[in-house]
Design an enzyme around this catalytic site. Sequence first.
Site, mmCIF file in Angstrom:
data_model
loop_
_atom_site.group_PDB
_atom_site.id
_atom_site.type_symbol
_atom_site.label_atom_id
_atom_site.label_comp_id
_atom_site.label_asym_id
_atom_site.label_seq_id
_atom_site.Cartn_x
_atom_site.Cartn_y
_atom_site.Cartn_z
ATOM 1 N N SER A 261 -29.077 17.926 54.746
ATOM 2 C CA SER A 261 -28.192 19.022 55.147
ATOM 3 C C SER A 261 -27.136 19.240 54.068
ATOM 4 C CB SER A 261 -27.524 18.703 56.477
ATOM 5 O OG SER A 261 -26.440 17.831 56.250
ATOM 6 N N LYS A 262 -26.451 20.370 54.183
ATOM 7 C CA LYS A 262 -25.407 20.685 53.206
ATOM 8 C C LYS A 262 -24.327 19.605 53.225
ATOM 9 C CE LYS A 262 -26.266 25.610 53.403
ATOM 10 N NZ LYS A 262 -25.844 26.943 53.784
ATOM 11 N N ARG A 263 -24.098 19.043 54.411
ATOM 12 C CA ARG A 263 -23.052 18.015 54.537
ATOM 13 C C ARG A 263 -23.416 16.708 53.819
ATOM 14 N NH1 ARG A 263 -23.397 20.530 59.071
ATOM 15 N NH2 ARG A 263 -24.934 19.053 59.855
#
Length: 500
Positions: A261-263
Site C-alpha cells: 500500500s501507499k502507506r
Amino acid sequence: MSDKRVRVRFAPSPTGGLHLGGVRTALFNYLFAKKHNGDFILRIEDTDQTRFVEGAEQYIIDCLNWCGITPDESPVTPGQYAPYRQSERKSLYRQYAEQLVMQGHAYYAFDTAEELDKNRKEIPNFQYGQVYRDGLRNSLSLPQHEVDQLLADHTPHVIRIKIPADQSVSFTDMIRGRVSFETNTVDDKVLLKADGMPTYHLAVVVDDYLMKISHAFRGEEWLPSAPVHLLLWEYLGWKADMPQWAHLPLILKPDGHGKLSKRDGARLGFPVFALDWEGSPGFSGMGFLPEAFVNFLATLGWNDGSGQEIYTLEELVGKFSIDRISKAGAKFDFEKAKWFNAEWIKKTKAESLKLKVKEVLTAKGIDVKDDTYLLTIIDLIKDRCTLLPDFYQQASYFFQIPAEYDLNAVKPKWTDEKTTFFNTFIDQLKAAPTLIAADTEANFKALAEEKGLKTGDVMLPFRIMLVGGKFGPHVFDIAALLGKDETVNRIEQALVAFTA
Ligand code: GLU
C-alpha cells in the site's frame, strides 16, 4: 489471436499519486500493445468527482513519460475516440443506462442516502440486490404511476443494474484461465448516479466498447467487478466485442503478507511512487534511472523463463508474453530494485548519465566546468554507484579537497617513517613532468620498499589524503585525474592533519 487491431487502455482514476502497481499495469498494457503493433491509450476515469485530486492527471502523464511509455492516445494527445476524460464524455452514458432500464436489465432507485444508511446499520451485510430490492424504493418495487410521478417531479434517483438470481457468469482470463462468479453474491451496482455521472462500472464498459479496446490489463483487485462488466457487455448486446481480460497479480508487501500500500512506503522507508508526490520521494527523486525502474517493474510478476534479468524497454517489448505472467502475487523487494539501478548505471554510457550527475553535483554546490573531466570521472566511478546521489560521495573529491579525513583509519598507526616516505614521494612527484598513473604506482611501490614499508601501509593513507575516506576507485587513477599539483597539495595538507 484474432485479427482485430490491438488496442489497450490504461484507465487510472486521478485520485492521487500513481502507485507503482498502477505504473506496472500501464507498462504491461504498453508492452502488449507494442509487441502486437497496437495502440496504447490513456483514459482518465474521473467520474467520481468526490475523489478527484487536482494535479493527479498531469502527474500520471508525467510518470508515463518519465518511464518512456508515452500513450498513443490520451487527453493531451487525443486520437479519433476523443474525449479521453470520462467527465467530458458525461452526456454519452445516460442513453445506455436508459436502454438497460427499457430492456428490464436496470431500474431506477429513489432511496435517499439516509434511507440506505439506515438499512446498512440495521441489516447485517446489507446489499442492494435481489434479497432486499423489493422492499426498497425503486421502479421494480413501486407501482408504475408512482415511478412516473417521481420521475416527472425530477426526484433524485440513480439507475442500478438488476443482477439476475441463480446464474453463473464466467469468462476466460488471459492469466487465470476460466473464472466464474455466482450472481447471487453480486449486488445491484449503481450505473448512473443522481448527478447524471456514470459510475466506473458503466463508463468502463461503454468506453471500452466505443474506443474499440481489444485487450484489457488491470490489477487483480478489479476481478470482483468482472461479473458486473460481463453482464453489461451482454445486456448492451456487445458481447462479441468484449476485450480479452488479464487481471495482473498483486504486488505484495516485502514480507509477502498483503497488498503493498501507499502507506508501506513511508512505514518501511522506500518509494512507492515513480515521481515525487506530495512530499513522498518517488523512485526518480531517490535517484533511480527510469530504465531501471521500468526493468524492475517488468519483473514483478513476469519473467521470460531464461533467467535474464536486465532488459531494455525494446527488449521487453520483444520478449513480453502473457503466458509468462504469474498468477501469484509478486513480493516487492527494494534491495532488488536498487540492484537493478546499479546494473543500469553500470550499463549506461557516461555521456547519457552526464546531465543527471551534473544535477546531483550542482545541488551540492559543485560547479562542473569541464564536461570531459566529468565524463572521465563518471566512467571511473559509475560501477560504485547504486543510486544517482552516490555520485556525489564518489565524485566530490575530484572537485574539492576532502572536508574531513577518516583520521581513525590513519592516526593510530602513523609513524615518522610514513611522514618521511610521503615527503620523499612529494619530491619525486614534483620532479616528474606530469603524473602518470602507472609510473607513479611503480615509483610509489619502489619507494615503499626502499623505506622498509609495506605498500599497504602507505596506500590506505594515500587514498585518505586524496578522497578523505576508505572508498573510491584505484588510487593512482584518482591521482592522475587530480593532476600533479593538486595531488602534491592534498598530500601536504593531509600530512598536517595526520601529524597534528
Ligand atoms: N479506473 C480504474 C482504476 O482506477 C480502472 C480499472 C480498469 O482498468 O478497469 O484503476
